[in-house]
Design an enzyme around this catalytic site. Structure first.
Site, mmCIF file in Angstrom:
data_model
loop_
_atom_site.group_PDB
_atom_site.id
_atom_site.type_symbol
_atom_site.label_atom_id
_atom_site.label_comp_id
_atom_site.label_asym_id
_atom_site.label_seq_id
_atom_site.Cartn_x
_atom_site.Cartn_y
_atom_site.Cartn_z
ATOM 1 N N ASP A 163 -17.172 -32.098 11.133
ATOM 2 C CA ASP A 163 -16.989 -31.393 12.409
ATOM 3 C C ASP A 163 -18.328 -30.999 13.044
ATOM 4 O OD1 ASP A 163 -15.387 -30.284 14.395
ATOM 5 O OD2 ASP A 163 -14.050 -29.317 12.980
ATOM 6 N N TRP A 197 -15.821 -34.303 19.007
ATOM 7 C CA TRP A 197 -14.937 -34.131 20.167
ATOM 8 C C TRP A 197 -15.340 -34.969 21.379
ATOM 9 C CZ3 TRP A 197 -17.506 -28.976 19.250
ATOM 10 C CH2 TRP A 197 -17.116 -28.450 18.010
ATOM 11 N N GLY A 198 -16.121 -36.022 21.160
ATOM 12 C CA GLY A 198 -16.496 -36.907 22.258
ATOM 13 C C GLY A 198 -17.608 -36.350 23.131
ATOM 14 N N ASN A 200 -20.818 -36.147 22.795
ATOM 15 C CA ASN A 200 -22.082 -36.897 22.873
ATOM 16 C C ASN A 200 -21.850 -38.404 22.876
ATOM 17 O OD1 ASN A 200 -24.135 -34.545 22.401
ATOM 18 N ND2 ASN A 200 -22.499 -34.273 20.923
ATOM 19 N N ASP A 218 -9.436 -30.937 20.717
ATOM 20 C CA ASP A 218 -8.261 -30.987 19.829
ATOM 21 C C ASP A 218 -6.967 -31.319 20.572
ATOM 22 O OD1 ASP A 218 -10.193 -30.138 18.143
ATOM 23 O OD2 ASP A 218 -9.121 -28.375 17.417
HETATM 24 C C1 GLA Z 1 -12.092 -28.349 15.050
HETATM 25 C C2 GLA Z 1 -11.543 -29.763 14.882
HETATM 26 C C3 GLA Z 1 -10.100 -29.698 14.411
HETATM 27 C C4 GLA Z 1 -10.013 -28.928 13.103
HETATM 28 C C5 GLA Z 1 -10.637 -27.546 13.264
HETATM 29 C C6 GLA Z 1 -10.761 -26.836 11.944
HETATM 30 O O1 GLA Z 1 -11.452 -27.682 16.086
HETATM 31 O O2 GLA Z 1 -11.648 -30.469 16.075
HETATM 32 O O3 GLA Z 1 -9.554 -30.984 14.271
HETATM 33 O O4 GLA Z 1 -10.680 -29.660 12.112
HETATM 34 O O5 GLA Z 1 -11.947 -27.630 13.832
HETATM 35 O O6 GLA Z 1 -11.412 -25.608 12.049
#
Ligand code: GLA
Length: 412
Positions: A163, A197-198, A200, A218
């Site tokens: 993450d 999360w895209g 970069n 998410d």
């Molecule tokens: C981020 C990730 C999720 C999950 C949470 C856990 O938000 O994008 O998919 O792994 O952290 O804390």
């Protein structure tokens, strides 16, 4: 002085040979590590992840029960393999810096859980973060990448989701490359899931560093929605991936996020769209529901082998949205052996009365498919039967937010 020179020349040559040999064997090792890493995830990874349903309420007991259910429900037979523990399994580091699993929720430790899961012919995944803290404030891997990778290898981990919280000014590509190098050197094949999360554009640099990368914030359990903090619904994710098809292929996938099927926020038809389109997008299929208590509908969706075969096709091509008519879209995914999957997606709040003439629109991007020269049988992948051929129009009522997903094979 002259004597010294004679003595130094062979010594110098000897050192040179040793250095070159060391460099060559170092290069060979690196090539071997890279090729082992690159051979993983030839098709999009399939499995289950704890986050969407359970958040931080995870335990060794839950994970064992999920592994049992993966087997007894038919999910394993359908191709699901990885059981991934998301955030909240870790509590601390010991005096030598080793990461420590929560002794209360994981009383037998991660190795014992890995052994149990491997004993079922399944694989275990784990979660960490490039920052010093994970998104739930647990210890992250920053500064401990190689030590953590070696620990994962000792435990028998097969998959790492990594993450991007508390990233503290790091450059994403460099941070993910460090962990990637650590995994390549740890002595165990570990699939690497990039989760920034895209932000970069990981599709531009992720190939060779990881096997899959998230492209959005998410997922939420809704068809079309957007939250202030970034959470997005199924259709929003599909739109984000629409132009990224050239970046997907064997060993490197656009990750459309974990599945919400079975979590209750969408209708049956919306969940069909969710699963069909993830398969069309060649996205990893990570179930995110409680496998121990699935309804027959949820099980039917998640274990649909016709749809899964489209996702797992060896060509590894992501679908292209080749007709965008506003609320009505047509997506096509070229498959191996000259076949193609086509998904008619109805975004409207009302039915779509489809009357589709296969000869009218060329699938210009699928050179191996020719609906003018050949007749194709059309198999409905949700009804599991042939519904006609490309010689005549396909007529169907597609429900609101639903799909018609078909596979075209040359008629014998
Ligand atoms: C981020 C990730 C999720 C999950 C949470 C856990 O938000 O994008 O998919 O792994 O952290 O804390």
């Amino acid at each position: 002085m002259k004597q010294m020179k004679y003595f130094l020349t062979p010594l110098f040559l000897c050192l040179l040979v040793i250095t070159i040999q060391a460099q060559t064997s170092g290069d060979k090792l690196k090539i071997k590590q890279d090729s082992m890493f690159n051979s993983l995830a030839a098709t999009p990874p399939m499995g289950w992840n704890s986050w969407n349903k359970f958040g931080c309420k995870i335990s060794e007991k839950l994970l064992r029960e999920v592994a049992d259910a993966m087997e007894s429900s038919g999910m394993k037979d359908a191709g699901y393999q990885y059981i991934v523990i998301d955030d909240c399994w870790q509590v601390d580091r010991d005096s030598t810096g080793n990461i420590v699993a929560d002794p209360v929720s994981f009383p037998n430790g991660i190795k014992a859980l890995a052994d149990y899961i491997h004993g079922k012919g399944l694989k275990l995944g784990i979660y960490s973060c490039a920052g010093s803290l994970t998104c739930q404030g647990r210890p992250g891997s920053r500064g401990y990448q190689f030590q953590d990778a070696r620990q994962y290898a000792r435990w028998g981990i097969d998959y790492l989701k990594y993450d991007w919280c508390s990233s503290e000014g790091q450059k994403a590509e460099a941070a993910y490359k460090t962990m990637s190098d650590a995994l390549k050197a740890c002595g165990r094949p570990i699939v690497f899931s990039i989760c920034e999360w895209g932000e970069n554009q990981p599709w531009k640099w992720g190939k060779g560093i990881g096997h899959l990368w998230r492209t959005t914030p998410d997922i939420r359990d809704c068809y079309e929605c957007k939250f202030d903090w970034g959470g997005v619904g199924v259709v929003n994710i599909i739109d984000s991936l629409a132009n990224l098809y050239s970046y997907a292929g064997p060993g490197h996938w656009n990750d459309a996020e974990m599945l919400e099927i079975g979590n209750g926020g969408m209708t049956y038809d919306e969940y069909l769209t969710h699963f069909s389109m993830w398969a069309m997008l060649a996205a990893p299929l990570m179930a995110g529901n409680d496998l121990r208590s699935m309804s027959p509908e949820t099980k039917e969706i998640l274990t649909n082998k016709d749809v899964i075969a489209v996702d797992q096709d060896s060509l590894g091509q992501q679908a292209i949205r080749f007709m965008d008519m506003g609320d009505h879209e047509i997506w096509a995914k070229p498959l191996s052996k000259g076949e193609i999957a086509v998904c008619f997606m109805n975004r409207a709040d009302k039915e779509w009365t489809l009357d589709y003439n296969w000869q009218k629109n060329t699938m210009y991007f699928a050179t191996q498919v020719n609906v003018y020269k050949k007749v194709y049988a059309i198999r409905d992948l949700w009804k599991h039967k042939v519904i006609g051929t490309t010689a005549s129009n396909t007529k169907q009522i597609i429900p609101a937010h639903g799909v018609l997903m078909v596979r075209l094979s040359v008629q014998k």
